[in-house]
Design a protein around this motif. Structure first.
Motif, PDB file in Angstrom:
ATOM      1  N   LEU A  87       0.830  -1.201   0.000  1.00  0.00           N
ATOM      2  CA  LEU A  87       0.000   0.000   0.000  1.00  0.00           C
ATOM      3  C   LEU A  87       0.865   1.252   0.000  1.00  0.00           C
ATOM      4  O   LEU A  87       2.002   1.253   0.475  1.00  0.00           O
ATOM      5  N   ALA A  88       0.304   2.335  -0.531  1.00  0.00           N
ATOM      6  CA  ALA A  88       0.970   3.629  -0.454  1.00  0.00           C
ATOM      7  C   ALA A  88       1.002   4.083   0.997  1.00  0.00           C
ATOM      8  O   ALA A  88       0.211   3.624   1.828  1.00  0.00           O
ATOM      9  N   ARG A 139      -1.586   9.654  -9.734  1.00  0.00           N
ATOM     10  CA  ARG A 139      -2.809   8.858  -9.644  1.00  0.00           C
ATOM     11  C   ARG A 139      -4.026   9.787  -9.661  1.00  0.00           C
ATOM     12  O   ARG A 139      -4.045  10.824  -8.998  1.00  0.00           O
ATOM     13  N   LEU A 140      -5.040   9.408 -10.410  1.00  0.00           N
ATOM     14  CA  LEU A 140      -6.270  10.192 -10.481  1.00  0.00           C
ATOM     15  C   LEU A 140      -6.981  10.144  -9.130  1.00  0.00           C
ATOM     16  O   LEU A 140      -7.129   9.081  -8.533  1.00  0.00           O
ATOM     17  N   GLY A 157       7.017  15.936  -4.529  1.00  0.00           N
ATOM     18  CA  GLY A 157       6.591  15.413  -3.242  1.00  0.00           C
ATOM     19  C   GLY A 157       5.529  14.328  -3.333  1.00  0.00           C
ATOM     20  O   GLY A 157       5.151  13.753  -2.315  1.00  0.00           O
ATOM     21  N   THR A 158       5.029  14.050  -4.545  1.00  0.00           N
ATOM     22  CA  THR A 158       4.050  12.976  -4.701  1.00  0.00           C
ATOM     23  C   THR A 158       4.714  11.641  -4.382  1.00  0.00           C
ATOM     24  O   THR A 158       5.781  11.337  -4.915  1.00  0.00           O
ATOM     25  N   ARG A 190       2.706   7.796  -8.368  1.00  0.00           N
ATOM     26  CA  ARG A 190       3.270   8.448  -9.552  1.00  0.00           C
ATOM     27  C   ARG A 190       3.659   7.378 -10.567  1.00  0.00           C
ATOM     28  O   ARG A 190       4.270   6.368 -10.222  1.00  0.00           O
ATOM     29  N   CYS A 191       3.293   7.594 -11.821  1.00  0.00           N
ATOM     30  CA  CYS A 191       3.599   6.628 -12.878  1.00  0.00           C
ATOM     31  C   CYS A 191       5.093   6.680 -13.216  1.00  0.00           C
ATOM     32  O   CYS A 191       5.610   7.764 -13.536  1.00  0.00           O
TER      33      CYS A 191
END
Length: 267
Positions: A22-23, A237-238, A223-224, A229-230
């Motif tokens: 998980l993120a 991410r949407l 900072g994402t 992030r792809c």
């Protein structure tokens, strides 16, 4: 290297989260939920409000989950949480506990499942909420000229019946395209879809082997988190908010106030 079973519940929680994929933001939410159940297992009421996030959960042995009283303590906690929080939040916390218990049992760390008898709370439809979309409304939506990303999201929500948050959290490497399903994971329900989604997904992920399934139109801001992030396009991410805004914009001429949840429920 031999992995020794953890003695403490809190250590077992951290090992589960570390293996979940998980993120970081999702791990934080899962950690809060699992800490809440620690108070229940200790037969103590969990703090509420802002104090809930700051309070240190009790230290208790993981083996307490195998105690004969564990299921009863959890039932009492569910009854208490029902009076304190909304059903959607409580159901998410129950799902988190079940996923963790299943993973711990698969490792042989505990034998029983004290969460087995716990049932999700019924969800009341909010006042003014629209009814599920009809077959005619769905047809009008799916023949609409809309970007590939939106059409894929709408089809996947409708065909899988999954929660919007669950669908938006998917990564491309979690998809089993030939099987028309997600790969099995211990921390989430397996999603399945049918013809419409199966036709669109390969087009959406062409050239991408990892990263978020549904992406924003622009590069991710500094900072994402890497998980959001792809690695191929650098886009983020949407978000649920943006997905809802786009759905409203594309459907305003089809009917007043359509929502993504109507799409999911109109199966």
């Amino acid at each position: 290297m031999t992995e020794f079973p953890p003695v403490e519940y809190g250590v077992a929680v951290e090992r589960y989260l570390a293996a979940s994929g998980l993120a970081e933001g999702s791990r934080r939410i899962y950690r809060i939920a699992l800490s809440t159940w620690a108070w229940a297992l200790a037969d103590r009421p969990a703090p509420t409000g802002p104090e809930r996030r700051r309070a240190r959960p009790p230290v208790l042995p993981l083996a307490l989950l195998d105690h004969p009283d564990a299921a009863g303590r959890l039932r009492t906690a569910v009854a208490r949480r029902t009076a304190e929080t909304d059903p959607r939040t409580l159901n998410r916390e129950l799902s988190t506990l079940r996923a963790a218990v299943a993973w711990w049992r698969s490792r042989g760390w505990i034998d029983g499942d004290p969460s087995a008898g716990l049932r999700p709370r019924p969800l009341a439809r909010p006042a003014g909420a629209g009814a599920p979309l009809t077959a005619e409304q769905l047809h009008a939506l799916f023949v609409r000229r809309a970007p590939l990303r939106e059409q894929t999201l709408w089809h996947l929500l409708h065909e899988s019946g999954a929660a919007i948050e669950t669908v938006l959290a998917l990564d491309t490497d979690q998809l089993d395209l030939p099987g028309r399903r997600t790969r099995p994971r211990c921390d989430r329900t397996q999603l399945r879809w049918s013809t419409g989604t199966a036709r669109l997904l390969p087009l959406l992920i062409a050239g991408r082997s990892g990263g978020p399934l549904f992406l924003t139109d622009r590069r991710a801001p500094a900072g994402t988190p890497a998980a959001d992030r792809c690695p191929h396009t650098g886009r983020a991410r949407l978000s649920y908010r943006r997905a809802a805004e786009l759905f409203t914009a594309h459907t305003e001429t089809l009917g007043p106030g359509w929502t993504l949840r109507q799409l999911r429920e109109g199966r």
